[in-house]
Enzyme design. Structure first.
Site, PDB file in Angstrom:
ATOM      1  N   HIS A  34       0.863  -1.188   0.000  1.00 17.80           N
ATOM      2  CA  HIS A  34       0.000   0.000   0.000  1.00 17.80           C
ATOM      3  C   HIS A  34       0.894   1.231   0.000  1.00 17.80           C
ATOM      4  O   HIS A  34       2.134   1.107  -0.025  1.00 17.80           O
ATOM      5  CB  HIS A  34      -0.953  -0.028   1.198  1.00 17.80           C
ATOM      6  CG  HIS A  34      -0.257  -0.278   2.506  1.00 17.80           C
ATOM      7  ND1 HIS A  34       0.620   0.620   3.065  1.00 17.80           N
ATOM      8  CD2 HIS A  34      -0.279  -1.342   3.343  1.00 17.80           C
ATOM      9  CE1 HIS A  34       1.080   0.131   4.200  1.00 17.80           C
ATOM     10  NE2 HIS A  34       0.555  -1.068   4.387  1.00 17.80           N
ATOM     11  N   GLY A  36       1.839   3.141   2.213  1.00 13.99           N
ATOM     12  CA  GLY A  36       2.834   3.168   3.291  1.00 13.99           C
ATOM     13  C   GLY A  36       4.123   2.493   2.838  1.00 13.99           C
ATOM     14  O   GLY A  36       5.218   3.044   2.955  1.00 13.99           O
ATOM     15  N   HIS A  37       3.980   1.278   2.263  1.00 17.79           N
ATOM     16  CA  HIS A  37       5.176   0.575   1.757  1.00 17.79           C
ATOM     17  C   HIS A  37       5.834   1.399   0.646  1.00 17.79           C
ATOM     18  O   HIS A  37       7.060   1.512   0.582  1.00 17.79           O
ATOM     19  CB  HIS A  37       4.792  -0.774   1.124  1.00 17.79           C
ATOM     20  CG  HIS A  37       4.242  -1.779   2.066  1.00 17.79           C
ATOM     21  ND1 HIS A  37       2.939  -2.220   2.000  1.00 17.79           N
ATOM     22  CD2 HIS A  37       4.821  -2.458   3.080  1.00 17.79           C
ATOM     23  CE1 HIS A  37       2.745  -3.139   2.927  1.00 17.79           C
ATOM     24  NE2 HIS A  37       3.853  -3.297   3.612  1.00 17.79           N
ATOM     25  N   ASP A 152       4.687  -0.007  12.983  1.00 12.24           N
ATOM     26  CA  ASP A 152       5.141  -1.139  13.809  1.00 12.24           C
ATOM     27  C   ASP A 152       6.338  -0.675  14.632  1.00 12.24           C
ATOM     28  O   ASP A 152       7.453  -1.181  14.464  1.00 12.24           O
ATOM     29  CB  ASP A 152       5.509  -2.313  12.901  1.00 12.24           C
ATOM     30  CG  ASP A 152       4.311  -2.804  12.112  1.00 12.24           C
ATOM     31  OD1 ASP A 152       3.355  -3.274  12.748  1.00 12.24           O
ATOM     32  OD2 ASP A 152       4.301  -2.671  10.881  1.00 12.24           O
ATOM     33  N   GLN A 155       8.195  -3.282  16.649  1.00 12.89           N
ATOM     34  CA  GLN A 155       9.031  -4.090  15.745  1.00 12.89           C
ATOM     35  C   GLN A 155      10.322  -3.336  15.386  1.00 12.89           C
ATOM     36  O   GLN A 155      11.410  -3.905  15.365  1.00 12.89           O
ATOM     37  CB  GLN A 155       8.222  -4.400  14.479  1.00 12.89           C
ATOM     38  CG  GLN A 155       9.049  -4.942  13.331  1.00 12.89           C
ATOM     39  CD  GLN A 155       8.206  -5.355  12.140  1.00 12.89           C
ATOM     40  OE1 GLN A 155       7.611  -6.411  12.143  1.00 12.89           O
ATOM     41  NE2 GLN A 155       8.157  -4.533  11.099  1.00 12.89           N
ATOM     42  N   SER A 187      -2.284  -0.166   6.537  1.00 12.84           N
ATOM     43  CA  SER A 187      -1.849  -1.522   6.860  1.00 12.84           C
ATOM     44  C   SER A 187      -2.421  -2.447   5.793  1.00 12.84           C
ATOM     45  O   SER A 187      -3.519  -2.201   5.268  1.00 12.84           O
ATOM     46  CB  SER A 187      -2.416  -1.919   8.229  1.00 12.84           C
ATOM     47  OG  SER A 187      -2.387  -3.314   8.374  1.00 12.84           O
TER      48      SER A 187
HETATM   49  O1  PAF Z   1       6.561  -5.426   8.931  1.00 17.89           O
HETATM   50  C1  PAF Z   1       6.478  -6.430   8.193  1.00 17.89           C
HETATM   51  O2  PAF Z   1       5.869  -6.392   7.116  1.00 17.89           O
HETATM   52  C2  PAF Z   1       7.141  -7.727   8.625  1.00 17.89           C
HETATM   53  O3  PAF Z   1       7.052  -7.905   9.996  1.00 17.89           O
HETATM   54  C3  PAF Z   1       8.603  -7.840   8.146  1.00 17.89           C
HETATM   55  C4  PAF Z   1       9.480  -6.787   8.770  1.00 17.89           C
HETATM   56  C5  PAF Z   1       8.652  -7.736   6.632  1.00 17.89           C
HETATM   57  C6  PAF Z   1       9.164  -9.214   8.544  1.00 17.89           C
HETATM   58  O4  PAF Z   1       8.425 -10.255   7.983  1.00 17.89           O
END
Ligand code: PAF
Length: 282
Positions: A34, A36-37, A152, A155, A187
């Site tokens: 999306h 965001g990516h 995230d 993360q 997301s």
């Molecule tokens: O954030 C994500 O999409 C996942 O947790 C990642 C960092 C690609 C690891 O699978």
């Protein structure tokens, strides 16, 4: 656009890039790309010679088999979206067998308590799964920079810790949250909500903004009550947690007068879809 499926291909291309003195940027993803990516990918393209996007739905980070099954897999559409940014982007889309040749299982890490709160408490084993795959990807690509979104945030802190613990030479680059017009944090899971719920979910960010605005005037308990009250006005939305924590250690704080940088984190379940968001408070 070049799409690779084997680690052996990556090893070869990475060694070419090192011999040609080209910097590598990597954007690890689980696909269903999306905006965001794509903002991460654009940043990577602006800052590196060669950009890789990995697309791999990592089974070991899912705590629920049904969540894994429902996770959208849209490689062809993802490739088109990446092509619209640049044909020079390279995609790594391995199979589960390629990434887990022996057993589909995660390593165990020590993340000094970063992994036991919030997402870690609600999704057992999740961060061991994330750590396993991110360590593998960063070791494989030997990138100069790796890009992760702040949605995230927990993360992100865990990946920073992983990078320090394993002496990885990749710079971990944090990128701001991209939002839908309603304010909902972007997301891949949002597509599982209908239009009405997606609009309604905007209240989560609006409440976080209110809490940020009044942060020093109210106590931590009052802020918690504010999020609880907001959720009670939206019966389809079940609050899993709302925490105000020190952003370095991710441990909850009791007062808002801390010298530390504080951040609010929220997780809400709606129609079996978990939405998470966070905001810096001071
Ligand atoms: O954030 C994500 O999409 C996942 O947790 C990642 C960092 C690609 C690891 O699978």
């Amino acid at each position: 656009m070049h799409v690779y499926h084997l680690k052996s291909d990556i090893v070869e291309i990475v060694s070419q890039s090192i011999s040609k003195n080209k910097t590598i940027g990597i954007v690890p993803t689980m696909g269903a790309l999306h905006q965001g990516h794509l903002s991460l990918v654009k940043k990577a393209c602006a800052e590196n010679d060669w950009v890789w996007v990995s697309v791999f739905v990592n089974p070991t980070q899912f705590d629920s088999p049904s969540d894994l099954l429902k996770y959208p897999q849209t490689l062809q559409e993802d490739i088109k979206k990446l092509q619209s940014i640049s044909d020079a982007i390279r995609v790594f889309a391995p199979s589960v067998k390629e990434m887990y040749p022996k057993k589909v299982t995660a390593q165990s890490f020590q993340f000094d308590g970063l992994d036991t709160v919030m997402e870690g408490a609600f999704r057992k084993g999740h961060f061991n799964g994330v750590g396993t795959i991110v360590l593998e990807l960063l070791s494989l690509f030997k990138a100069k920079r790796a890009y992760f979104g702040e949605k995230d945030f927990q993360q992100l802190q865990i990946i920073r810790k992983l990078s320090t613990q394993f002496l990885l030479s990749t710079d971990i680059i944090a990128c701001a949250i991209e939002r839908e017009p309603s304010g909902l944090a972007m997301s891949s899971r949002n597509v599982r909500l209908n239009y009405t719920l997606r609009q309604e979910a905007g209240f989560i960010f609006q409440t976080l903004l209110q809490i940020q605005k009044n942060f020093h005037d109210n106590s931590i308990d009052q802020h918690k009550k504010m999020m609880l009250d907001a959720c009670s006005k939206h019966p389809d939305f079940d609050l899993e947690y709302f925490e105000i924590v020190d952003e370095e250690t991710l441990q909850p704080v009791e007062t808002n007068s801390s010298q530390k940088t504080l951040r609010a984190f929220v997780a809400i379940k709606v129609n079996e879809v978990r939405l998470i968001d966070n905001i810096r408070l001071n």
